[in-house]
Scaffold this active site. Structure first.
Site, PDB file in Angstrom:
ATOM      1  N   ASP A  63       0.868  -1.173   0.000  1.00 14.92           N
ATOM      2  CA  ASP A  63       0.000   0.000   0.000  1.00 14.92           C
ATOM      3  C   ASP A  63       0.913   1.234   0.000  1.00 14.92           C
ATOM      4  O   ASP A  63       0.883   2.062   0.889  1.00 14.92           O
ATOM      5  CB  ASP A  63      -0.992   0.011   1.178  1.00 14.92           C
ATOM      6  N   VAL A 105       2.590  -6.167   2.915  1.00 15.63           N
ATOM      7  CA  VAL A 105       3.030  -5.068   3.784  1.00 15.63           C
ATOM      8  C   VAL A 105       2.000  -3.942   3.849  1.00 15.63           C
ATOM      9  O   VAL A 105       2.302  -2.812   4.239  1.00 15.63           O
ATOM     10  CB  VAL A 105       4.412  -4.521   3.355  1.00 15.63           C
ATOM     11  N   HIS A 143       9.172  -0.414   9.128  1.00 18.90           N
ATOM     12  CA  HIS A 143       8.251  -1.546   9.286  1.00 18.90           C
ATOM     13  C   HIS A 143       8.370  -2.538   8.115  1.00 18.90           C
ATOM     14  O   HIS A 143       8.802  -3.668   8.273  1.00 18.90           O
ATOM     15  CB  HIS A 143       6.794  -1.052   9.326  1.00 18.90           C
ATOM     16  N   ASP A 144       7.964  -2.098   6.943  1.00 15.22           N
ATOM     17  CA  ASP A 144       7.818  -3.007   5.800  1.00 15.22           C
ATOM     18  C   ASP A 144       9.132  -3.617   5.309  1.00 15.22           C
ATOM     19  O   ASP A 144       9.152  -4.797   4.937  1.00 15.22           O
ATOM     20  CB  ASP A 144       7.107  -2.286   4.645  1.00 15.22           C
TER      21      ASP A 144
HETATM   22  O1  RIB Z   1       1.671  -0.086  10.980  1.00 18.00           O
HETATM   23  C1  RIB Z   1       2.648   0.043   9.969  1.00 18.00           C
HETATM   24  C2  RIB Z   1       2.092  -0.367   8.645  1.00 18.00           C
HETATM   25  O2  RIB Z   1       1.041   0.520   8.278  1.00 18.00           O
HETATM   26  C3  RIB Z   1       3.133  -0.231   7.508  1.00 18.00           C
HETATM   27  O3  RIB Z   1       2.881  -1.225   6.550  1.00 18.00           O
HETATM   28  C4  RIB Z   1       2.854   1.124   6.936  1.00 18.00           C
HETATM   29  O4  RIB Z   1       3.203   1.198   5.546  1.00 18.00           O
HETATM   30  C5  RIB Z   1       1.369   1.221   7.102  1.00 18.00           C
HETATM   31  O5  RIB Z   1       0.767   0.568   5.998  1.00 18.00           O
HETATM   32 CA    CA Z   2       2.619  -0.613   4.202  1.00 19.56          CA
END
Ligand code: RIB
Ligand code: CA
Length: 308
Positions: free
Chosen positions: A10, A124, A240-241
């Site tokens: 996303d 992700v 994160h991803d």
């Molecule tokens: O909580 C973090 C996630 O939410 C990550 O994938 C960020 O891109 C958002 O989509």
């Molecule tokens: Ca994401």
């Protein structure tokens, strides 16, 4: 042995780092295709962002449209974090790359079924597309090699509500379907991703790199993302991803705990909470619980060297 992956994104700022990382680690990771889903922003924008980024990085993989929203709940977005178009900061030239016609979910099912045991599905963003694949064909689960996810918050508060992390909160029913699928799952909840924050030292090191398109894209995107996160959460952005891709290339960067996971889909205040069962070496699901940040960033700079 090359790892073939489908990346469901996303695109958003940290999705973009994960995509670039995979692109730079193409000596071992082959992206067979991208599916852009609603999440950080509406699907129209996440699709646009994914097409712009992959064209700029000369990544050939097809980009398909995925779900426009969650299975059951109302759609939630994260424009407050990722900006009005979901990837505020970088400015791209008018692109030529077009989305691959046909639904990404249909393509993913056909692709996985025609390569049994070979494809890793990386999600992700919200896990809607993966859940639909799992529910569309009874052979899909058993044909997958592995599912690798960013999402959830197990022994850690959520980032949307005190209980829930965004990707799971955005589609808890999809998350429940995924965790109940029986497919080997490795996931990266906030428990580990919030230990991997972008630092000023990394930003300064990027600034010293030779000029490249990705250097400009990274710095422009972090030029928006850093103040956005400092304002929203009082800390630097977490990677994160990208954890999902770093794991696929070098699993030793992380430490893991094998635990069955269930998802709260009925709670009012706890909707989207990912609940961890007891440590069980026989669990088909493992969560990352710690990360060697130096090893991660060394891998990031190794990948960036291979990008245009
Ligand atoms: O909580 C973090 C996630 O939410 C990550 O994938 C960020 O891109 C958002 O989509
Ligand atoms: Ca994401």
């Amino acid at each position: 042995k090359m790892k073939h992956i489908i990346m469901d994104v996303d695109t958003g700022h940290d999705d973009a780092v994960a995509i670039a990382l995979a692109g730079g680690l193409n000596d071992e990771i082959i992206i067979d295709g991208f599916i852009a889903t609603a999440g950080n922003q509406i699907r129209e924008y996440t699709l646009e962002n994914t097409l712009n980024l992959t064209e700029a990085l000369e990544m050939e993989a097809p980009v398909f449209a995925g779900s426009i929203g969650p299975l059951l709940r109302d759609r939630v977005l994260a424009g407050n974090i990722h900006g009005a178009n979901g990837f505020e900061g970088p400015v791209f030239e008018k692109r030529k790359k077009k989305e691959c016609m046909g639904n990404g979910i249909r393509w993913a099912i056909d692709h996985v079924l025609s390569h049994p045991g070979e494809i890793t599905f990386v999600s992700v963003g919200p896990w809607t597309d993966l859940a639909v694949c799992l529910k569309s064909d009874e052979r899909f689960a058993s044909s997958l090699k592995e599912i690798v996810l960013m999402g959830g918050a197990v022994d850690h508060p959520g980032n949307v509500t005190p209980s829930a992390e965004f990707n799971v909160f955005a589609d808890p029913e999809a998350a429940e379907i995924v965790f109940d699928s029986g497919v080997p799952i490795t996931f990266f909840p906030l428990d580990v991703t919030l230990k991997l924050l972008l630092t000023q030292e990394v930003l300064d090191k990027v600034k010293k790199l030779p000029e490249s398109r990705y250097k400009n894209i990274f710095l422009a995107s972090m030029g928006f993302y850093v103040p956005s996160l400092l304002k929203a959460h009082g800390e630097m952005p977490a990677m994160h991803d990208p954890c999902t891709i770093a794991y696929l290339y070098d699993p030793s960067i992380f430490k893991y705990s094998y635990r069955p996971i269930s998802v709260e889909t009925k709670g009012d205040k706890t909707y989207g909470k990912t609940i961890g069962g007891k440590e069980d070496k026989n669990s088909t699901t493992k969560m990352a619980v710690d990360v060697d940040t130096d090893k991660f960033w060394a891998l990031f700079f190794k990948a960036v060297k291979n990008l245009v």
